[in-house]
Design a protein around this motif. Sequence first.
Motif: not given
Length: 334
Positions: A60-70
């Motif tokens: 199992p792996f996690i998707l997602g290629h954009d992030v904004a955060g702290s």
Amino acid sequence: MKAFVVDKYRKKGALRLANVPEPEVRDNDVLVRVRATGVNLLDSKIRDGEFKLILPYGPPFILGHDVAGSVVRVGSKVRRFKTGDEVYARPRDHRVGTFAEFIAMDEADVALKPENLNMEEAASIPLVGLTAWQALVEMGKVKPGQKIFIQAGSGGVGTFAIQLAKHLGAEVATTTSAKNAELVKGLGADLIIDYNTQDFEKVLSGYDLVLNSQDPETLKKSLRVLKPGGQLISISGPPDPEFAKELKLNLFLNLVMRLLSRRVRKEAKSHGVRYSFLFMRAQGQHLSEITSLIESGAIRPVVDKIFPFEKTEDALAYVETGRAKGKVVITVGE
């Protein structure tokens, strides 16, 4: 932490909301509390298994290629960021996974978030911004007065690329539907072609560069609108030998890439133009340059819809319809 997980490669397969361990923070890493994440067709393609030969992830792996955060923690060798910094990024391949509450990233992939954007707006930028930057600035070396054809002007990459090309001084043509004509005109497009009623090949000629994001037939037609010496940069394939070399793929995959792009490279040569494939890479320095353009007002984000974290699958399904204007974003935390 909570994250949306891919349990197996499968076309339009379901994502599973799971409790998973927080990511390990390496010496050069920043740990970021995800506030918002962008959704891209690349996420669908990876889930479907389209890239598993050249970009394998072990489920199992996690998707997602954009992030904004702290930033909530930094590794022992990190010098550019500190706890509390508001940042944005496109994590490098093999370390993606922004559909989650936290992500650890190499500091080289990260940049300070533009001060004039909120988290959702910032999360819409990294992948499309880096794609446009690497196509037009790094590979295309666009100069003032050049004629640039950007396909799908109302899409994520298109909305950013039009603005960047205009900032670079280019004359920009694009394709879109009639209902999105005002949007792309407002972004700076000089010539707008309604793909429902017009054939761009009959309208355009003598172009310096084409940014191709569509199907193989559109790619072939695009080669014919370039002037001799012009360049077509494709973000939708086929991958070429230079891409295989860059990824240091084995001899078999190198041969596969050569065969996949043989026909288009041959056709490009017959027209006296160049063909290149771009698979965007993470690059914090490029993002810092993009930050400056956004803060100066030269480029603005275009966000279509914002979904809550629990509706991540709905957000991905909406992107897959191809109807999004600009980017689709997920809010992950307060």
